[in-house]
Design an enzyme around this catalytic site. Sequence first.
Site, PDB file in Angstrom:
ATOM      1  N   TYR A 135      16.150  33.120 -14.203  1.00 28.80           N
ATOM      2  CA  TYR A 135      15.824  34.331 -15.248  1.00 28.80           C
ATOM      3  C   TYR A 135      14.597  33.951 -15.940  1.00 28.80           C
ATOM      4  O   TYR A 135      13.693  34.666 -16.157  1.00 28.80           O
ATOM      5  CB  TYR A 135      16.784  35.110 -16.135  1.00 28.80           C
ATOM      6  CG  TYR A 135      17.640  36.226 -15.481  1.00 28.80           C
ATOM      7  CD1 TYR A 135      18.419  35.871 -14.125  1.00 28.80           C
ATOM      8  CD2 TYR A 135      17.725  37.399 -15.862  1.00 28.80           C
ATOM      9  CE1 TYR A 135      18.997  36.966 -13.630  1.00 28.80           C
ATOM     10  CE2 TYR A 135      18.248  38.557 -15.236  1.00 28.80           C
ATOM     11  CZ  TYR A 135      19.076  38.094 -14.303  1.00 28.80           C
ATOM     12  OH  TYR A 135      19.701  39.367 -13.541  1.00 28.80           O
ATOM     13  N   LYS A 195      27.663  26.756  -7.651  1.00 25.73           N
ATOM     14  CA  LYS A 195      27.264  26.739  -6.433  1.00 25.73           C
ATOM     15  C   LYS A 195      27.115  25.309  -6.118  1.00 25.73           C
ATOM     16  O   LYS A 195      26.008  24.895  -5.490  1.00 25.73           O
ATOM     17  CB  LYS A 195      26.122  27.520  -5.874  1.00 25.73           C
ATOM     18  CG  LYS A 195      25.908  27.577  -4.324  1.00 25.73           C
ATOM     19  CD  LYS A 195      26.954  28.261  -3.774  1.00 25.73           C
ATOM     20  CE  LYS A 195      26.776  28.079  -1.947  1.00 25.73           C
ATOM     21  NZ  LYS A 195      27.852  28.687  -1.155  1.00 25.73           N
ATOM     22  N   ASP A 227      30.376  32.144  -4.015  1.00 23.24           N
ATOM     23  CA  ASP A 227      30.821  33.248  -2.533  1.00 23.24           C
ATOM     24  C   ASP A 227      32.222  33.426  -2.485  1.00 23.24           C
ATOM     25  O   ASP A 227      32.685  34.525  -2.448  1.00 23.24           O
ATOM     26  CB  ASP A 227      30.009  32.518  -1.526  1.00 23.24           C
ATOM     27  CG  ASP A 227      30.537  31.113  -1.157  1.00 23.24           C
ATOM     28  OD1 ASP A 227      30.892  30.334  -2.019  1.00 23.24           O
ATOM     29  OD2 ASP A 227      30.127  30.307  -0.211  1.00 23.24           O
ATOM     30  N   ASP A 251      25.169  38.024 -13.317  1.00 23.47           N
ATOM     31  CA  ASP A 251      24.854  39.232 -13.333  1.00 23.47           C
ATOM     32  C   ASP A 251      25.117  40.082 -11.888  1.00 23.47           C
ATOM     33  O   ASP A 251      25.902  41.254 -12.082  1.00 23.47           O
ATOM     34  CB  ASP A 251      23.192  39.238 -12.855  1.00 23.47           C
ATOM     35  CG  ASP A 251      22.444  40.497 -12.583  1.00 23.47           C
ATOM     36  OD1 ASP A 251      22.800  41.559 -13.305  1.00 23.47           O
ATOM     37  OD2 ASP A 251      21.691  40.691 -11.715  1.00 23.47           O
ATOM     38  N   ASP A 255      28.697  43.041 -12.098  1.00 24.28           N
ATOM     39  CA  ASP A 255      28.684  44.594 -11.585  1.00 24.28           C
ATOM     40  C   ASP A 255      29.957  44.545 -10.537  1.00 24.28           C
ATOM     41  O   ASP A 255      30.648  45.833 -10.556  1.00 24.28           O
ATOM     42  CB  ASP A 255      27.518  44.716 -10.562  1.00 24.28           C
ATOM     43  CG  ASP A 255      26.437  45.392 -11.274  1.00 24.28           C
ATOM     44  OD1 ASP A 255      26.211  45.285 -12.719  1.00 24.28           O
ATOM     45  OD2 ASP A 255      25.340  46.128 -10.806  1.00 24.28           O
TER      46      ASP A 255
HETATM   47  C1  IPM Z   1      22.112  43.462 -16.303  1.00 23.76           C
HETATM   48  C2  IPM Z   1      20.904  43.977 -15.811  1.00 23.76           C
HETATM   49  C3  IPM Z   1      19.759  43.346 -16.585  1.00 23.76           C
HETATM   50  C4  IPM Z   1      19.841  41.765 -15.816  1.00 23.76           C
HETATM   51  C5  IPM Z   1      18.377  43.873 -15.760  1.00 23.76           C
HETATM   52  C6  IPM Z   1      18.239  45.385 -16.372  1.00 23.76           C
HETATM   53  C7  IPM Z   1      17.204  42.978 -16.283  1.00 23.76           C
HETATM   54  O1  IPM Z   1      21.052  43.916 -14.412  1.00 23.76           O
HETATM   55  O2  IPM Z   1      22.216  43.516 -17.891  1.00 23.76           O
HETATM   56  O3  IPM Z   1      23.030  43.293 -15.897  1.00 23.76           O
HETATM   57  O4  IPM Z   1      19.561  41.525 -14.699  1.00 23.76           O
HETATM   58  O5  IPM Z   1      20.465  41.156 -16.554  1.00 23.76           O
HETATM   59 MG    MG Z   2      22.960  43.354 -13.759  1.00 21.74          MG
END
Ligand code: IPM
Ligand code: MG
Length: 360
Positions: A135, A195, A227, A251, A255
Amino acid sequence: MRIAVLPGDGIGTEIVDAAVDVLQALGLPLELETAPVGGAAYESCGHPLPDSTLRVVDAADAVLFGAVGDWKYDTLERSLRPEQAILGLRKHLGLFANFRPALCYPELVGASTLRPDLVSGLDILIVRELTGDVYFGQPRGRRTATDGPFPGTAEAFDTMRYSRPEIERIARVAFDAARKRKQAGSAGKVTSVDKANVLETSGLWREVVTDIAAGYPDIAFEHMYVDNAAMQLVRNPRHFDVIVTGNLFGDILSDEAAMLTGSIGMLASASMNDAGKGLFEPSHGSAPDIAGKNVANPLATILSAAMMLRFSLGQPAAASAIEAAVKNVLAQGLRTADIHSNGCTLVGTREMGAAVVRAL
Ligand code: IPM
Ligand code: MG
Protein backbone atom coordinates in the site's frame (compact mmCIF):
# COMPACT_ATOMS: atom_id res chain seq x y z
CA MET A 1 -12.46 14.53 25.40
CA ARG A 2 -12.20 15.97 21.92
CA ILE A 3 -13.51 13.99 18.99
CA ALA A 4 -12.95 14.89 15.34
CA VAL A 5 -16.08 13.85 13.45
CA LEU A 6 -15.47 13.15 9.75
CA PRO A 7 -18.71 11.93 8.10
CA GLY A 8 -17.33 11.80 4.52
CA ASP A 9 -19.44 10.67 1.57
CA GLY A 10 -22.49 8.59 0.67
CA ILE A 11 -24.20 7.13 3.74
CA GLY A 12 -21.38 8.56 5.90
CA THR A 13 -23.44 11.54 7.05
CA GLU A 14 -26.48 9.52 8.15
CA ILE A 15 -24.61 6.83 10.02
CA VAL A 16 -22.30 9.30 11.75
CA ASP A 17 -25.30 11.43 12.76
CA ALA A 18 -26.81 8.39 14.45
CA ALA A 19 -23.54 7.60 16.26
CA VAL A 20 -23.17 11.23 17.40
CA ASP A 21 -26.69 11.10 18.90
CA VAL A 22 -25.68 8.00 20.83
CA LEU A 23 -22.46 9.61 22.07
CA GLN A 24 -24.32 12.72 23.18
CA ALA A 25 -26.84 10.64 25.08
CA LEU A 26 -24.05 9.35 27.34
CA GLY A 27 -23.83 12.63 29.24
CA LEU A 28 -20.00 12.61 29.11
CA PRO A 29 -17.95 15.78 28.61
CA LEU A 30 -17.36 15.27 24.90
CA GLU A 31 -16.40 18.04 22.49
CA LEU A 32 -17.24 17.17 18.91
CA GLU A 33 -15.88 19.03 15.91
CA THR A 34 -17.00 18.10 12.41
CA ALA A 35 -14.81 18.47 9.30
CA PRO A 36 -15.15 17.42 5.65
CA VAL A 37 -13.22 14.48 4.20
CA GLY A 38 -13.18 12.47 0.97
CA GLY A 39 -15.33 13.55 -1.96
CA ALA A 40 -17.17 16.04 0.25
CA ALA A 41 -13.86 17.75 1.03
CA TYR A 42 -12.81 17.65 -2.61
CA GLU A 43 -16.05 19.50 -3.46
CA SER A 44 -15.68 22.14 -0.74
CA CYS A 45 -11.87 22.52 -0.51
CA GLY A 46 -10.42 20.95 -3.68
CA HIS A 47 -8.65 18.15 -1.78
CA PRO A 48 -9.92 14.92 -0.13
CA LEU A 49 -7.87 15.59 3.01
CA PRO A 50 -7.48 19.37 3.38
CA ASP A 51 -5.14 20.99 5.91
CA SER A 52 -8.14 22.44 7.75
CA THR A 53 -9.40 18.89 8.39
CA LEU A 54 -5.94 17.72 9.47
CA ARG A 55 -5.88 20.54 12.04
CA VAL A 56 -9.18 19.34 13.52
CA VAL A 57 -7.82 15.77 13.58
CA ASP A 58 -4.54 16.83 15.23
CA ALA A 59 -6.37 18.73 17.98
CA ALA A 60 -8.60 15.74 18.81
CA ASP A 61 -8.09 12.72 21.08
CA ALA A 62 -9.85 10.43 18.61
CA VAL A 63 -11.43 10.44 15.16
CA LEU A 64 -14.91 9.17 14.33
CA PHE A 65 -15.01 8.45 10.61
CA GLY A 66 -17.96 7.60 8.35
CA ALA A 67 -16.97 6.47 4.86
CA VAL A 68 -15.50 7.93 1.68
CA GLY A 69 -15.88 7.33 -2.02
CA ASP A 70 -18.27 7.69 -4.90
CA TRP A 71 -18.11 6.37 -8.46
CA LYS A 72 -18.27 9.91 -9.76
CA TYR A 73 -14.69 10.47 -8.57
CA ASP A 74 -13.28 7.42 -10.36
CA THR A 75 -11.93 9.53 -13.20
CA LEU A 76 -10.01 11.97 -10.96
CA GLU A 77 -6.25 11.57 -10.78
CA ARG A 78 -5.34 9.15 -7.98
CA SER A 79 -4.05 11.79 -5.54
CA LEU A 80 -7.43 13.59 -5.50
CA ARG A 81 -9.67 10.53 -5.10
CA PRO A 82 -11.66 10.14 -1.85
CA GLU A 83 -9.74 6.96 -0.85
CA GLN A 84 -6.60 9.08 -0.50
CA ALA A 85 -8.20 10.70 2.55
CA ILE A 86 -8.31 7.48 4.54
CA LEU A 87 -4.86 6.37 3.35
CA GLY A 88 -3.51 9.86 4.17
CA LEU A 89 -5.05 9.81 7.67
CA ARG A 90 -3.57 6.38 8.38
CA LYS A 91 -0.13 7.65 7.35
CA HIS A 92 -0.47 11.05 9.04
CA LEU A 93 -1.49 9.60 12.41
CA GLY A 94 0.73 6.49 12.13
CA LEU A 95 -2.30 4.20 12.54
CA PHE A 96 -0.40 0.95 12.07
CA ALA A 97 -2.73 -1.36 14.01
CA ASN A 98 -6.15 -2.07 12.56
CA PHE A 99 -8.60 -4.11 14.62
CA ARG A 100 -11.46 -5.67 12.67
CA PRO A 101 -13.65 -7.89 14.80
CA ALA A 102 -16.01 -10.26 12.99
CA LEU A 103 -18.67 -11.17 15.47
CA CYS A 104 -21.80 -13.18 14.72
CA TYR A 105 -24.70 -11.90 16.82
CA PRO A 106 -27.00 -14.78 17.82
CA GLU A 107 -30.05 -12.84 16.54
CA LEU A 108 -28.43 -12.52 13.08
CA VAL A 109 -27.09 -16.03 12.61
CA GLY A 110 -29.62 -16.63 9.82
CA ALA A 111 -28.34 -13.60 7.87
CA SER A 112 -25.06 -15.31 6.93
CA THR A 113 -24.59 -16.98 3.57
CA LEU A 114 -22.95 -19.85 5.48
CA ARG A 115 -24.91 -22.47 7.40
CA PRO A 116 -25.89 -21.37 10.93
CA ASP A 117 -24.01 -24.31 12.48
CA LEU A 118 -20.78 -22.97 10.95
CA VAL A 119 -21.11 -19.34 12.04
CA SER A 120 -23.06 -19.45 15.28
CA GLY A 121 -20.84 -18.19 18.09
CA LEU A 122 -18.26 -16.87 15.62
CA ASP A 123 -15.92 -14.31 17.20
CA ILE A 124 -12.77 -13.52 15.21
CA LEU A 125 -10.46 -10.55 15.53
CA ILE A 126 -8.42 -9.61 12.48
CA VAL A 127 -5.37 -7.52 13.33
CA ARG A 128 -4.26 -5.93 10.08
CA GLU A 129 -1.01 -3.99 9.68
CA LEU A 130 -2.13 -0.70 8.17
CA THR A 131 0.77 1.61 7.27
CA GLY A 132 3.21 -0.63 5.41
CA ASP A 133 3.26 -3.30 2.71
CA VAL A 134 2.50 -2.75 -0.95
CA TYR A 135 0.00 0.00 0.00
CA PHE A 136 2.77 2.44 0.91
CA GLY A 137 6.00 0.78 -0.29
CA GLN A 138 8.26 2.85 -2.52
CA PRO A 139 9.15 2.83 -5.33
CA ARG A 140 5.91 2.56 -7.22
CA GLY A 141 4.83 3.94 -10.53
CA ARG A 142 4.62 3.50 -14.26
CA ARG A 143 7.38 3.36 -16.81
CA THR A 144 8.36 1.84 -20.09
CA ALA A 145 9.66 -1.68 -19.60
CA THR A 146 13.32 -2.14 -20.45
CA ASP A 147 13.40 -5.88 -19.72
CA GLY A 148 10.91 -8.71 -19.09
CA PRO A 149 8.83 -10.42 -21.75
CA PHE A 150 7.64 -7.20 -23.44
CA PRO A 151 10.36 -4.52 -23.44
CA GLY A 152 9.32 -1.12 -24.80
CA THR A 153 5.74 -1.44 -23.52
CA ALA A 154 3.99 0.30 -20.62
CA GLU A 155 4.36 -1.39 -17.24
CA ALA A 156 3.36 -0.55 -13.66
CA PHE A 157 4.92 -1.64 -10.38
CA ASP A 158 4.37 -1.47 -6.62
CA THR A 159 6.78 -2.49 -3.87
CA MET A 160 5.86 -4.89 -1.09
CA ARG A 161 8.12 -4.18 1.85
CA TYR A 162 8.21 -4.72 5.60
CA SER A 163 10.93 -3.99 8.15
CA ARG A 164 11.57 -6.03 11.30
CA PRO A 165 10.27 -3.32 13.71
CA GLU A 166 7.08 -2.88 11.69
CA ILE A 167 6.36 -6.60 11.98
CA GLU A 168 7.38 -6.77 15.64
CA ARG A 169 4.98 -4.05 16.75
CA ILE A 170 1.93 -5.43 14.94
CA ALA A 171 2.73 -8.95 16.20
CA ARG A 172 2.85 -7.66 19.79
CA VAL A 173 -0.49 -5.93 19.32
CA ALA A 174 -2.01 -9.21 18.11
CA PHE A 175 -0.59 -11.33 20.93
CA ASP A 176 -1.63 -8.76 23.55
CA ALA A 177 -5.14 -8.78 22.09
CA ALA A 178 -5.24 -12.60 22.15
CA ARG A 179 -4.20 -12.56 25.80
CA LYS A 180 -6.94 -10.06 26.69
CA ARG A 181 -9.54 -12.06 24.80
CA LYS A 182 -8.40 -15.26 26.54
CA GLN A 183 -9.10 -13.64 29.90
CA ALA A 184 -12.63 -13.02 28.61
CA GLY A 185 -13.08 -16.67 27.56
CA SER A 186 -11.72 -16.88 23.98
CA ALA A 187 -9.38 -19.65 22.82
CA GLY A 188 -6.18 -17.59 23.14
CA LYS A 189 -4.77 -18.35 19.71
CA VAL A 190 -2.96 -16.29 17.06
CA THR A 191 -2.89 -17.32 13.41
CA SER A 192 -0.25 -15.41 11.45
CA VAL A 193 -1.15 -15.23 7.77
CA ASP A 194 1.48 -14.78 5.05
CA LYS A 195 2.69 -16.12 1.71
CA ALA A 196 6.10 -17.31 2.90
CA ASN A 197 6.27 -20.02 0.24
CA VAL A 198 6.66 -17.29 -2.39
CA LEU A 199 7.46 -13.83 -0.96
CA GLU A 200 10.59 -12.45 0.72
CA THR A 201 8.52 -10.06 2.85
CA SER A 202 6.51 -13.02 4.12
CA GLY A 203 9.72 -14.91 4.92
CA LEU A 204 10.79 -12.09 7.22
CA TRP A 205 7.23 -11.75 8.54
CA ARG A 206 7.23 -15.42 9.58
CA GLU A 207 10.64 -15.18 11.27
CA VAL A 208 9.72 -12.07 13.26
CA VAL A 209 6.25 -13.23 14.35
CA THR A 210 7.81 -16.50 15.53
CA ASP A 211 10.31 -14.49 17.65
CA ILE A 212 7.51 -12.44 19.22
CA ALA A 213 5.38 -15.55 19.83
CA ALA A 214 8.16 -16.92 22.07
CA GLY A 215 7.30 -14.16 24.56
CA TYR A 216 3.68 -15.38 24.80
CA PRO A 217 3.90 -19.05 25.90
CA ASP A 218 0.29 -18.86 27.14
CA ILE A 219 -1.03 -18.14 23.63
CA ALA A 220 -1.34 -20.86 20.97
CA PHE A 221 0.28 -19.90 17.71
CA GLU A 222 0.32 -21.08 14.10
CA HIS A 223 1.33 -19.87 10.63
CA MET A 224 -0.99 -20.16 7.66
CA TYR A 225 -0.59 -19.30 3.99
CA VAL A 226 -3.04 -16.66 2.85
CA ASP A 227 -4.70 -18.81 0.18
CA ASN A 228 -5.32 -21.54 2.75
CA ALA A 229 -6.58 -18.94 5.25
CA ALA A 230 -9.09 -17.68 2.69
CA MET A 231 -10.32 -21.25 2.30
CA GLN A 232 -10.39 -22.11 6.03
CA LEU A 233 -12.40 -18.95 6.74
CA VAL A 234 -15.33 -20.34 4.78
CA ARG A 235 -14.66 -24.02 5.58
CA ASN A 236 -14.41 -23.75 9.36
CA PRO A 237 -14.39 -20.11 10.48
CA ARG A 238 -14.49 -20.94 14.19
CA HIS A 239 -10.97 -22.38 13.80
CA PHE A 240 -9.75 -18.80 14.19
CA ASP A 241 -9.41 -16.54 17.21
CA VAL A 242 -6.96 -13.72 16.39
CA ILE A 243 -5.56 -13.41 12.86
CA VAL A 244 -2.53 -11.17 12.33
CA THR A 245 -1.51 -10.26 8.81
CA GLY A 246 -0.10 -7.58 6.52
CA ASN A 247 -1.93 -4.70 4.91
CA LEU A 248 -2.95 -6.26 1.60
CA PHE A 249 -3.85 -9.73 2.87
CA GLY A 250 -5.70 -8.10 5.78
CA ASP A 251 -7.74 -5.94 3.42
CA ILE A 252 -8.98 -9.00 1.56
CA LEU A 253 -9.46 -11.38 4.50
CA SER A 254 -11.28 -8.80 6.62
CA ASP A 255 -13.98 -8.34 3.96
CA GLU A 256 -14.31 -12.11 3.73
CA ALA A 257 -14.54 -12.49 7.52
CA ALA A 258 -17.05 -9.65 7.76
CA MET A 259 -19.41 -11.34 5.34
CA LEU A 260 -19.31 -14.59 7.33
CA THR A 261 -21.30 -12.83 9.99
CA GLY A 262 -23.95 -12.02 7.42
CA SER A 263 -23.86 -8.34 8.13
CA ILE A 264 -21.01 -6.06 7.19
CA GLY A 265 -23.40 -3.35 8.40
CA MET A 266 -22.76 -4.52 11.96
CA LEU A 267 -18.97 -4.51 12.02
CA ALA A 268 -16.87 -1.83 13.67
CA SER A 269 -13.20 -1.15 13.22
CA ALA A 270 -10.43 0.69 15.05
CA SER A 271 -7.12 1.91 13.69
CA MET A 272 -4.60 2.80 16.39
CA ASN A 273 -1.19 4.43 16.65
CA ASP A 274 1.39 3.82 19.38
CA ALA A 275 0.15 6.80 21.42
CA GLY A 276 -3.35 5.36 21.80
CA LYS A 277 -4.92 7.79 19.36
CA GLY A 278 -7.24 6.12 16.95
CA LEU A 279 -9.58 6.41 14.03
CA PHE A 280 -12.87 4.55 14.37
CA GLU A 281 -15.02 3.67 11.41
CA PRO A 282 -17.50 1.06 10.22
CA SER A 283 -15.92 -1.75 8.17
CA HIS A 284 -18.24 -1.04 5.26
CA GLY A 285 -17.97 1.66 2.62
CA SER A 286 -19.95 4.73 1.54
CA ALA A 287 -22.69 2.85 -0.38
CA PRO A 288 -23.60 5.80 -2.66
CA ASP A 289 -26.51 3.79 -4.13
CA ILE A 290 -28.46 4.03 -0.86
CA ALA A 291 -27.16 7.40 0.38
CA GLY A 292 -29.72 9.82 1.77
CA LYS A 293 -32.51 7.22 1.78
CA ASN A 294 -32.57 6.50 5.50
CA VAL A 295 -32.00 2.78 4.90
CA ALA A 296 -28.33 2.30 5.88
CA ASN A 297 -27.51 0.36 9.03
CA PRO A 298 -25.94 2.75 11.59
CA LEU A 299 -24.97 0.00 14.05
CA ALA A 300 -21.41 -0.53 12.75
CA THR A 301 -20.71 3.17 13.27
CA ILE A 302 -22.39 3.16 16.68
CA LEU A 303 -20.27 0.15 17.67
CA SER A 304 -17.18 1.97 16.33
CA ALA A 305 -18.02 4.84 18.67
CA ALA A 306 -18.07 2.28 21.49
CA MET A 307 -14.60 1.08 20.43
CA MET A 308 -13.46 4.70 20.49
CA LEU A 309 -14.64 5.13 24.07
CA ARG A 310 -12.83 1.96 25.11
CA PHE A 311 -9.58 2.24 23.09
CA SER A 312 -8.86 5.98 22.97
CA LEU A 313 -10.96 7.77 25.59
CA GLY A 314 -10.61 5.49 28.62
CA GLN A 315 -14.39 5.02 29.02
CA PRO A 316 -14.92 1.24 29.09
CA ALA A 317 -18.22 1.45 31.00
CA ALA A 318 -19.75 3.79 28.41
CA ALA A 319 -18.48 1.47 25.66
CA SER A 320 -20.11 -1.55 27.27
CA ALA A 321 -23.34 0.40 27.73
CA ILE A 322 -23.50 1.14 24.00
CA GLU A 323 -22.76 -2.50 23.12
CA ALA A 324 -25.50 -3.65 25.48
CA ALA A 325 -27.92 -1.15 23.95
CA VAL A 326 -27.18 -2.52 20.46
CA LYS A 327 -27.84 -6.09 21.66
CA ASN A 328 -31.04 -4.82 23.23
CA VAL A 329 -32.42 -3.33 19.99
CA LEU A 330 -31.58 -6.54 18.14
CA ALA A 331 -33.39 -8.53 20.82
CA GLN A 332 -36.39 -6.21 20.35
CA GLY A 333 -36.46 -7.42 16.73
CA LEU A 334 -35.55 -4.09 15.13
CA ARG A 335 -33.70 -4.53 11.82
CA THR A 336 -32.46 -2.29 9.04
CA ALA A 337 -32.90 -3.65 5.51
CA ASP A 338 -29.46 -5.31 5.32
CA ILE A 339 -30.18 -7.60 8.26
CA HIS A 340 -33.94 -7.89 7.97
CA SER A 341 -35.72 -11.25 8.06
CA ASN A 342 -39.29 -12.48 8.49
CA GLY A 343 -40.95 -11.65 11.76
CA CYS A 344 -38.68 -8.67 12.50
CA THR A 345 -39.51 -4.98 12.41
CA LEU A 346 -37.97 -3.10 9.48
CA VAL A 347 -36.63 0.31 10.53
CA GLY A 348 -34.60 3.08 8.91
CA THR A 349 -31.25 4.60 9.88
CA ARG A 350 -32.78 7.32 12.10
CA GLU A 351 -35.22 4.96 13.82
CA MET A 352 -32.44 2.46 14.55
CA GLY A 353 -30.25 5.22 16.00
CA ALA A 354 -33.12 6.52 18.12
CA ALA A 355 -33.84 3.00 19.40
CA VAL A 356 -30.24 2.64 20.56
CA VAL A 357 -30.47 5.99 22.36
CA ARG A 358 -33.68 4.81 24.08
CA ALA A 359 -32.12 1.49 25.07
CA LEU A 360 -29.15 3.38 26.48
C1 IPM B 1 -10.48 -0.71 3.81
C2 IPM B 1 -10.70 -0.14 2.43
C3 IPM B 1 -9.52 0.74 2.09
C4 IPM B 1 -8.29 -0.15 2.05
C5 IPM B 1 -9.66 1.55 0.78
C6 IPM B 1 -10.91 2.41 0.80
C7 IPM B 1 -8.45 2.40 0.50
O1 IPM B 1 -10.91 -1.15 1.50
O2 IPM B 1 -10.38 0.07 4.77
O3 IPM B 1 -10.42 -1.94 3.92
O4 IPM B 1 -7.99 -0.78 1.01
O5 IPM B 1 -7.63 -0.25 3.08
MG1 MG C 1 -11.04 -3.10 2.36
